[in-house]
Design a protein around this motif. Structure first.
Motif, short mmCIF file in Angstrom:
data_model
loop_
_atom_site.label_atom_id
_atom_site.label_comp_id
_atom_site.label_asym_id
_atom_site.label_seq_id
_atom_site.Cartn_x
_atom_site.Cartn_y
_atom_site.Cartn_z
N THR A 1 0.80 -1.22 0.00
CA THR A 1 0.00 0.00 0.00
C THR A 1 0.84 1.27 0.00
O THR A 1 0.29 2.37 0.00
N ASP A 2 2.15 1.13 0.01
CA ASP A 2 3.07 2.27 0.01
C ASP A 2 4.41 1.76 -0.49
O ASP A 2 5.26 1.36 0.29
N CYS A 3 4.58 1.75 -1.80
CA CYS A 3 5.73 1.09 -2.42
C CYS A 3 6.56 2.04 -3.28
O CYS A 3 6.09 2.50 -4.32
N TRP A 4 7.76 2.32 -2.80
CA TRP A 4 8.71 3.11 -3.57
C TRP A 4 9.87 2.20 -3.94
O TRP A 4 10.22 1.29 -3.18
N ILE A 5 10.46 2.45 -5.09
CA ILE A 5 11.65 1.70 -5.50
C ILE A 5 12.69 2.67 -6.06
O ILE A 5 12.37 3.79 -6.46
N LYS B 1 17.27 6.92 -9.19
CA LYS B 1 16.02 7.68 -9.28
C LYS B 1 14.98 6.97 -8.42
O LYS B 1 14.97 5.75 -8.35
N VAL B 2 14.10 7.75 -7.80
CA VAL B 2 13.08 7.20 -6.90
C VAL B 2 11.72 7.23 -7.59
O VAL B 2 11.35 8.23 -8.20
N TYR B 3 11.01 6.11 -7.48
CA TYR B 3 9.70 5.96 -8.13
C TYR B 3 8.69 5.48 -7.10
O TYR B 3 8.94 4.54 -6.34
N ASP B 4 7.52 6.10 -7.09
CA ASP B 4 6.40 5.67 -6.25
C ASP B 4 5.51 4.79 -7.13
O ASP B 4 4.72 5.29 -7.93
N VAL B 5 5.64 3.48 -6.99
CA VAL B 5 4.90 2.53 -7.82
C VAL B 5 3.69 1.92 -7.10
O VAL B 5 3.15 0.92 -7.54
N THR C 1 17.14 -1.81 -9.33
CA THR C 1 17.78 -1.65 -10.63
C THR C 1 18.03 -2.98 -11.33
O THR C 1 17.66 -3.16 -12.49
N GLU C 2 18.62 -3.92 -10.62
CA GLU C 2 18.95 -5.21 -11.22
C GLU C 2 17.71 -5.96 -11.70
O GLU C 2 17.66 -6.46 -12.81
N GLY C 3 16.69 -6.00 -10.87
CA GLY C 3 15.45 -6.68 -11.25
C GLY C 3 14.73 -5.98 -12.38
O GLY C 3 14.16 -6.62 -13.25
N PHE C 4 14.76 -4.65 -12.36
CA PHE C 4 14.06 -3.89 -13.39
C PHE C 4 14.65 -4.13 -14.78
O PHE C 4 13.93 -4.23 -15.76
N GLU D 1 8.71 6.16 -16.10
CA GLU D 1 8.82 7.61 -15.91
C GLU D 1 7.54 8.23 -15.36
O GLU D 1 7.59 9.28 -14.72
N ASP D 2 6.41 7.58 -15.57
CA ASP D 2 5.15 8.08 -15.02
C ASP D 2 5.13 8.03 -13.49
O ASP D 2 4.30 8.69 -12.86
N PHE D 3 6.02 7.26 -12.90
CA PHE D 3 6.03 7.06 -11.46
C PHE D 3 7.19 7.80 -10.77
O PHE D 3 7.35 7.70 -9.56
N TYR D 4 7.98 8.51 -11.53
CA TYR D 4 9.15 9.22 -11.00
C TYR D 4 8.74 10.30 -10.00
O TYR D 4 7.85 11.10 -10.27
#
Length: 122
Positions: free
Chosen positions: A61-65, A70-74, A96-99, A113-116
């Motif tokens: 319910t609150d996931c940033w990666i 760069k930080v993304y709220d996904v 990064t590695e998984g992405f 980029e929509d989640f940046y």
């Protein structure tokens, strides 16, 4: 016979109005009523986040990666992720590695980029 035909036509039209909107998903970032954080993130000036701050956002319910500093709220994408809960493996951490793994199609590089929301502060 006319009543049966008219009833059938009305039934089909009602079914279309009920079911079609459920199957139609707006394009990511294109919907004018999009209010799940992505539009807000796109309009923000780049912020800096510490690794400690990112690590607090480690739930479904609150996931940033983090991807390449760069930080993304996904959070809004977690339930839609085709790989299921795999996105949560590095929630609040560097993904990064998984992405950049072979499981992702090239379209994810545009979608992310929509989640940046900002950059990692070193």
């Amino acid at each position: 016979m006319e009543i049966v035909s008219l009833t059938l036509i009305i039934g089909i039209l009602l079914a279309l109005f009920i079911f079609i909107p459920r199957f139609h998903k707006p394009s990511v970032g294109k919907s004018p009523d999009l209010d799940d954080g992505r539009r807000k993130a796109a309009s923000k000036v780049s912020q800096k986040y510490s690794k400690a701050e990112v690590s607090l956002h480690n739930k479904r319910t609150d996931c940033w990666i983090i991807i390449k500093d760069k930080v993304y709220d996904v959070t809004s994408y977690v339930e839609e992720h085709p790989g299921g809960d795999a996105i949560l493996v590095h929630a609040g951490d560097d993904s990064t590695e998984g992405f950049f793994g072979p499981q992702h199609a090239t379209r994810v590089f545009d979608m992310i980029e929509d989640f940046y929301i900002g950059d990692l502060d070193h």
